[in-house]
Write a protein that holds these residues in place. Structure first.
Motif, short mmCIF file in Angstrom:
data_model
loop_
_atom_site.label_atom_id
_atom_site.label_comp_id
_atom_site.label_asym_id
_atom_site.label_seq_id
_atom_site.Cartn_x
_atom_site.Cartn_y
_atom_site.Cartn_z
N TYR A 111 0.77 -1.28 -0.08
CA TYR A 111 -0.35 0.00 -0.13
C TYR A 111 0.97 1.20 0.19
O TYR A 111 1.42 1.79 0.98
N PRO A 112 1.21 1.91 -1.01
CA PRO A 112 1.97 2.90 -1.35
C PRO A 112 1.37 4.15 -0.12
O PRO A 112 0.20 4.08 0.24
N PRO A 113 2.37 5.03 0.28
CA PRO A 113 3.83 5.10 0.26
C PRO A 113 4.64 4.01 0.72
O PRO A 113 5.98 4.03 0.66
N SER A 114 4.10 3.06 1.28
CA SER A 114 4.91 1.84 1.70
C SER A 114 5.42 0.98 0.47
O SER A 114 4.66 1.28 -0.58
N ASP A 115 6.46 0.19 0.52
CA ASP A 115 7.12 -0.45 -0.52
C ASP A 115 5.92 -1.58 -0.95
O ASP A 115 4.94 -2.13 -0.29
N VAL A 116 6.10 -1.87 -2.22
CA VAL A 116 5.17 -2.76 -2.98
C VAL A 116 6.04 -3.89 -3.26
O VAL A 116 6.73 -3.98 -4.64
N PRO A 117 6.39 -4.81 -2.66
CA PRO A 117 7.37 -5.92 -3.13
C PRO A 117 6.59 -6.80 -4.13
O PRO A 117 5.37 -6.93 -4.24
N ALA A 118 7.48 -7.24 -5.28
CA ALA A 118 6.91 -7.84 -6.32
C ALA A 118 6.81 -9.30 -6.36
O ALA A 118 6.27 -10.33 -7.04
N ASP A 119 7.70 -9.66 -5.21
CA ASP A 119 7.67 -11.22 -4.77
C ASP A 119 6.42 -11.74 -4.11
O ASP A 119 6.40 -11.26 -2.79
N PRO A 120 5.86 -12.58 -4.56
CA PRO A 120 4.63 -13.27 -3.96
C PRO A 120 4.70 -13.91 -2.71
O PRO A 120 3.98 -13.65 -1.61
N GLY A 121 6.16 -14.25 -2.47
CA GLY A 121 6.40 -14.72 -1.06
C GLY A 121 6.77 -13.74 -0.14
O GLY A 121 6.69 -14.12 1.19
N ALA A 122 6.66 -12.39 -0.31
CA ALA A 122 6.68 -11.33 0.64
C ALA A 122 5.40 -11.02 1.40
O ALA A 122 5.52 -10.11 2.19
N TYR A 123 4.33 -11.65 1.19
CA TYR A 123 3.06 -11.38 1.49
C TYR A 123 2.62 -12.76 2.16
O TYR A 123 2.28 -13.96 1.74
N SER A 124 2.35 -12.48 3.64
CA SER A 124 1.59 -13.53 4.38
C SER A 124 1.05 -13.06 5.65
O SER A 124 1.50 -11.69 5.96
N GLN A 125 0.41 -13.89 6.47
CA GLN A 125 -0.17 -13.31 7.59
C GLN A 125 0.97 -13.20 8.65
O GLN A 125 1.04 -12.22 9.49
N GLN A 126 2.05 -14.00 8.72
CA GLN A 126 3.25 -13.96 9.60
C GLN A 126 3.99 -12.80 9.24
O GLN A 126 4.37 -11.87 10.20
N ARG A 127 3.97 -12.29 7.86
CA ARG A 127 4.70 -11.07 7.40
C ARG A 127 4.15 -9.73 7.98
O ARG A 127 4.46 -9.04 8.43
N ALA A 128 2.57 -10.00 7.97
CA ALA A 128 1.81 -8.84 8.36
C ALA A 128 1.90 -8.34 9.94
O ALA A 128 1.96 -7.44 10.39
N VAL A 129 2.00 -9.42 10.67
CA VAL A 129 2.60 -9.48 11.90
C VAL A 129 3.87 -8.74 12.21
O VAL A 129 4.08 -7.98 13.26
N ALA A 130 4.85 -9.15 11.56
CA ALA A 130 6.14 -8.59 11.78
C ALA A 130 6.10 -7.48 11.21
O ALA A 130 7.04 -6.55 12.05
N ASP A 131 5.50 -6.93 10.41
CA ASP A 131 5.30 -5.54 10.11
C ASP A 131 4.97 -4.79 11.02
O ASP A 131 5.43 -3.41 11.35
N ALA A 132 3.94 -5.09 11.70
CA ALA A 132 3.37 -4.12 12.87
C ALA A 132 4.26 -4.26 14.06
O ALA A 132 4.63 -3.02 14.42
#
Length: 278
Positions: free
Chosen positions: A57-78
């Motif tokens: 969600y810009p202006p946050s980065d938009v990784p193009a790698d599908p592996g960069a998106y997961s529930q675990q990643r979302a928690v780590a981002d918080a």
């Protein structure tokens, strides 16, 4: 413009308003950090309000790698946002996709959370609905690829659980559609595939949920049919949970009924602070 850098080197845009106890707000799939404006305007009088845009969600980065998106990643981002803000523990509020993130944050990092408000959380969680939810999520992701964000916003924004906002607040609904139409198509499609469609069922986590001692307020609209069964399960499973069901309300309770939503959160926080949310 503050930026939080995650362990996989994704930069997240975050903002803070006010001072006091930290309050982290995590947005839904159809919104971004702007979707919390009624809450920031209210709570910044007494809290240090932190909002951020999820990866994709810009202006946050938009990784193009599908592996960069997961529930675990979302928690780590918080957690990365809390770290960037220098916050050890915070009250946390999440809606829908953000509600799932908030709940998983309480499960994985209870030491970082003072309390949880989990709103609009439960889509696709019931075992009977899981396959249909995943198929719908994959279809929506494909439509971002082929039709673009503006076209998707017209249909997704007109889903039944979002129309209560249109009836109650036409100007607020127009702003909601504008934010939805600005979604980055790559980020939205990959978020839908990697986070939404692939997240674990809440029903499969009942043993873990039953052991989570974080004070939790669950909020649902009574017209948000796809979350009500799951929210009842959460109320019956989480040892320190309360459930508030808002009448004639849909999926966007914080926008549809901001005064009621904010009042419920304030009362919840006061009871937690007084040690009365047993």
């Amino acid at each position: 413009m503050p930026r939080a850098t995650t362990d996989d080197r994704v930069a997240l845009h975050w903002e803070e308003t006010g001072s006091g106890e930290p309050l982290l707000l995590i947005h839904e799939f159809g919104g971004d950090s702007r979707s919390w404006h009624p809450q920031v305007a209210h709570f910044a009088r007494r809290y240090r309000c932190l909002v951020y845009n999820a990866r994709g969600y810009p202006p946050s980065d938009v990784p193009a790698d599908p592996g960069a998106y997961s529930q675990q990643r979302a928690v780590a981002d918080a957690v990365a946002v809390l770290d960037a803000a220098g916050v050890d523990t915070a009250h946390v509020i999440g809606n829908s996709m953000g509600g799932f993130c908030a709940l998983h944050l309480g499960l994985r990092h209870p030491d970082r959370v003072r309390s949880l408000v989990v709103a609009g959380c439960g889509y696709g969680a019931h075992p009977d609905a899981a396959d249909a939810f995943r198929a719908t999520s994959q279809d929506l992701a494909a439509r971002y690829d082929t039709d673009g964000a503006v076209e998707v916003a017209r249909s997704y924004g007109a889903s039944p659980a979002r129309l209560q906002l249109r009836a109650k607040d036409p100007a607020g609904y127009a702003e909601h559609l504008r934010i939805l139409a600005e979604h980055d198509v790559t980020g939205a499609a990959l978020t839908m595939r990697g986070v939404q469609a692939a997240r674990p069922s809440l029903y499969a986590l009942r043993d873990e949920l039953a052991a989570m001692a974080v004070p939790t307020l669950i909020v649902a609209g009574d017209c948000d049919d796809d979350v009500l069964d799951a929210d009842l399960m959460l109320k019956r499973t989480l040892p320190r949970a309360g459930l508030a069901v808002l009448p004639r309300s849909g999926h966007l309770t914080n926008l549809e009924e901001p005064a009621l939503f904010n009042g419920l959160v304030e009362q919840f926080h006061a009871q937690v602070a007084a040690g009365r949310w047993a």
